[in-house]
Motif scaffolding. Structure first.
Motif, PDB file in Angstrom:
ATOM      1  N   ARG A  31       0.826  -1.215   0.000  1.00 29.26           N
ATOM      2  CA  ARG A  31       0.000   0.000   0.000  1.00 29.26           C
ATOM      3  C   ARG A  31       0.854   1.256   0.000  1.00 29.26           C
ATOM      4  NH1 ARG A  31      -1.814  -5.045   0.314  1.00 29.26           N
ATOM      5  NH2 ARG A  31      -4.043  -5.053  -0.147  1.00 29.26           N
ATOM      6  N   VAL A  32       2.175   1.117  -0.027  1.00 30.11           N
ATOM      7  CA  VAL A  32       3.096   2.254  -0.014  1.00 30.11           C
ATOM      8  C   VAL A  32       3.607   2.473  -1.434  1.00 30.11           C
ATOM      9  CG1 VAL A  32       5.230   3.192   0.948  1.00 30.11           C
ATOM     10  CG2 VAL A  32       3.763   1.717   2.358  1.00 30.11           C
ATOM     11  N   LEU A  33       3.119   3.504  -2.097  1.00 33.52           N
ATOM     12  CA  LEU A  33       3.470   3.754  -3.496  1.00 33.52           C
ATOM     13  C   LEU A  33       4.776   4.538  -3.592  1.00 33.52           C
ATOM     14  CD1 LEU A  33       2.627   3.568  -6.493  1.00 33.52           C
ATOM     15  CD2 LEU A  33       1.442   5.754  -6.182  1.00 33.52           C
ATOM     16  N   GLY A  70      -6.291  -0.940  -4.732  1.00 35.17           N
ATOM     17  CA  GLY A  70      -6.307   0.390  -4.120  1.00 35.17           C
ATOM     18  C   GLY A  70      -5.073   1.200  -4.493  1.00 35.17           C
ATOM     19  N   THR A  71      -3.902   0.574  -4.444  1.00 41.89           N
ATOM     20  CA  THR A  71      -2.670   1.255  -4.839  1.00 41.89           C
ATOM     21  C   THR A  71      -2.661   1.523  -6.335  1.00 41.89           C
ATOM     22  OG1 THR A  71      -1.528   0.093  -3.048  1.00 41.89           O
ATOM     23  CG2 THR A  71      -0.154   1.173  -4.694  1.00 41.89           C
ATOM     24  N   THR A 274       8.932  -1.999 -11.158  1.00 44.59           N
ATOM     25  CA  THR A 274       8.633  -3.087 -10.221  1.00 44.59           C
ATOM     26  C   THR A 274       7.143  -3.406 -10.117  1.00 44.59           C
ATOM     27  OG1 THR A 274       8.467  -1.611  -8.293  1.00 44.59           O
ATOM     28  CG2 THR A 274      10.642  -2.499  -8.824  1.00 44.59           C
ATOM     29  N   GLY A 275       6.297  -2.589 -10.754  1.00 44.09           N
ATOM     30  CA  GLY A 275       4.881  -2.912 -10.814  1.00 44.09           C
ATOM     31  C   GLY A 275       4.105  -2.543  -9.561  1.00 44.09           C
ATOM     32  N   ILE A 276       2.808  -2.786  -9.647  1.00 45.55           N
ATOM     33  CA  ILE A 276       1.884  -2.470  -8.555  1.00 45.55           C
ATOM     34  C   ILE A 276       1.465  -3.730  -7.806  1.00 45.55           C
ATOM     35  CG2 ILE A 276      -0.379  -1.527  -7.989  1.00 45.55           C
ATOM     36  CD1 ILE A 276       1.548   0.609  -8.926  1.00 45.55           C
ATOM     37  N   PRO A 288       8.590  -1.797  -2.768  1.00 48.52           N
ATOM     38  CA  PRO A 288       7.253  -1.201  -2.841  1.00 48.52           C
ATOM     39  C   PRO A 288       6.753  -1.070  -4.271  1.00 48.52           C
ATOM     40  CG  PRO A 288       8.906   0.491  -2.442  1.00 48.52           C
ATOM     41  CD  PRO A 288       9.616  -0.833  -2.325  1.00 48.52           C
ATOM     42  N   PRO A 289       5.445  -0.934  -4.447  1.00 45.84           N
ATOM     43  CA  PRO A 289       4.874  -0.684  -5.769  1.00 45.84           C
ATOM     44  C   PRO A 289       5.457   0.597  -6.365  1.00 45.84           C
ATOM     45  CG  PRO A 289       3.158  -1.216  -4.182  1.00 45.84           C
ATOM     46  CD  PRO A 289       4.415  -1.034  -3.398  1.00 45.84           C
TER      47      PRO A 289
END
Length: 299
Positions: A31-33, A70-71, A274-276, A288-289
């Motif tokens: 959840r940390v973009l 959500g991200t 690295t993607g979501i 992280p995403p």
């Protein structure tokens, strides 16, 4: 013996606590973009494109239990806020096509629709999961991939499959080519075909899902290429992005994150997002995403 047990008690408790914290954090970190900003040099870049931004997102993996939609929505909101000249989505919108993938497709399209509503030109390629392939030995589910492609294009997102398009800014006739490559695992990646309509020495950006497709590009044909697929390894050693889960599960060299230095033919440069989303389990650790912005410069 009792003294030894007492001495070991606190180190063991500390280790157990540390492991528990890492496990908890691995479910929070998705959840940390992370927003990365990079400079990308392109030979013969027209003056009107100098300094323009290109946004990249990748690998939503909608349909994985506990997926990261959500991200994904927040990454799109950030793109709408920044309003780059173009947005590139490098595949794996959905996780595992099944007998009824309509909800997953509708969710994926709903996530990216704000880009079109904001009048941001948006292009995509499909990944292995969009063909229902969790391994290279699986059979590609072409019909399912076509359903996703149709839905994306109906929403206004052009899906490239071994082809190129000419990008132009609203106030200029200067052309920047965008080249899109099909899925490697589905045996649909053909750089030669994709480049066939691109004039020699013309400025171009290349997008693909799997970084391994990059090795097929002739020298000086992909000065800026972007890919996804790896999820950055998903589980990594902090500060050492190449030491990831992929390092221990892949036999060949894997470029999981950022600029793949020394990879591919001379004159070509690849960036791996690295993607979501995630595979197997909805966890990330020290990975992280990512949402990436490239600022274009002439080389």
């Amino acid at each position: 013996m009792r003294n030894i047990s007492q001495k070991l008690k606190y180190p063991i408790l500390g280790l157990v606590s540390a492991i528990a914290l890492l496990v908890i954090w691995s479910f929070i970190e998705p959840r940390v973009l992370n927003i990365e900003t990079e400079t990308a040099k392109i030979p013969n870049l027209p003056p009107s494109w100098q300094g323009k931004q290109i946004g990249q997102i990748s690998d939503f993996q909608i349909g994985l239990w506990g997926d990261n939609r959500g991200t994904a929505r927040r990454s799109v909101a950030k793109l709408v806020e920044a309003k780059p000249a173009v947005v590139l989505i490098t595949g794996d919108f959905i996780y595992k096509p099944g007998s009824n993938i309509k909800p997953e497709i509708e969710t994926a399209v709903d996530i990216v629709r704000p880009l079109i509503e904001a009048d941001i030109p948006t292009y995509a390629v499909l990944g292995n999961h969009d063909y229902g392939m969790s391994s290279r030995s699986a059979s590609p589910q072409t019909e399912q991939a076509e359903r996703l492609r149709t839905a994306l294009e109906s929403a206004g997102i052009k899906v490239l499959d071994n082809e190129s398009v000419q990008l132009q800014l609203p106030d200029s006739d200067d052309t920047l080519y965008l080249v899109g490559i099909g899925s490697l695992w589905a045996n649909r990646d053909d750089p030669e075909q994709a480049l066939s309509d691109v004039p020699d020495s013309s400025p171009r950006i290349t997008m693909m899902h799997n970084p391994d497709s990059f090795e097929k590009f002739p020298a000086n044909s992909a000065p800026l290429a972007v890919a996804g697929h790896t999820h950055g390894g998903q589980l990594r050693v902090p500060g050492l992005p190449q030491w990831s889960w992929l390092r221990f599960t892949q036999k060949d060299q894997v470029y999981a994150d950022g600029w793949a230095k020394g990879f591919g033919e001379p004159g070509n440069q690849l960036y791996v997002n690295t993607g979501i989303g995630m595979s197997i389990a909805p966890i990330r650790l020290f990975c992280p995403p990512e949402l990436t912005f490239f600022t274009l410069q002439a080389d």
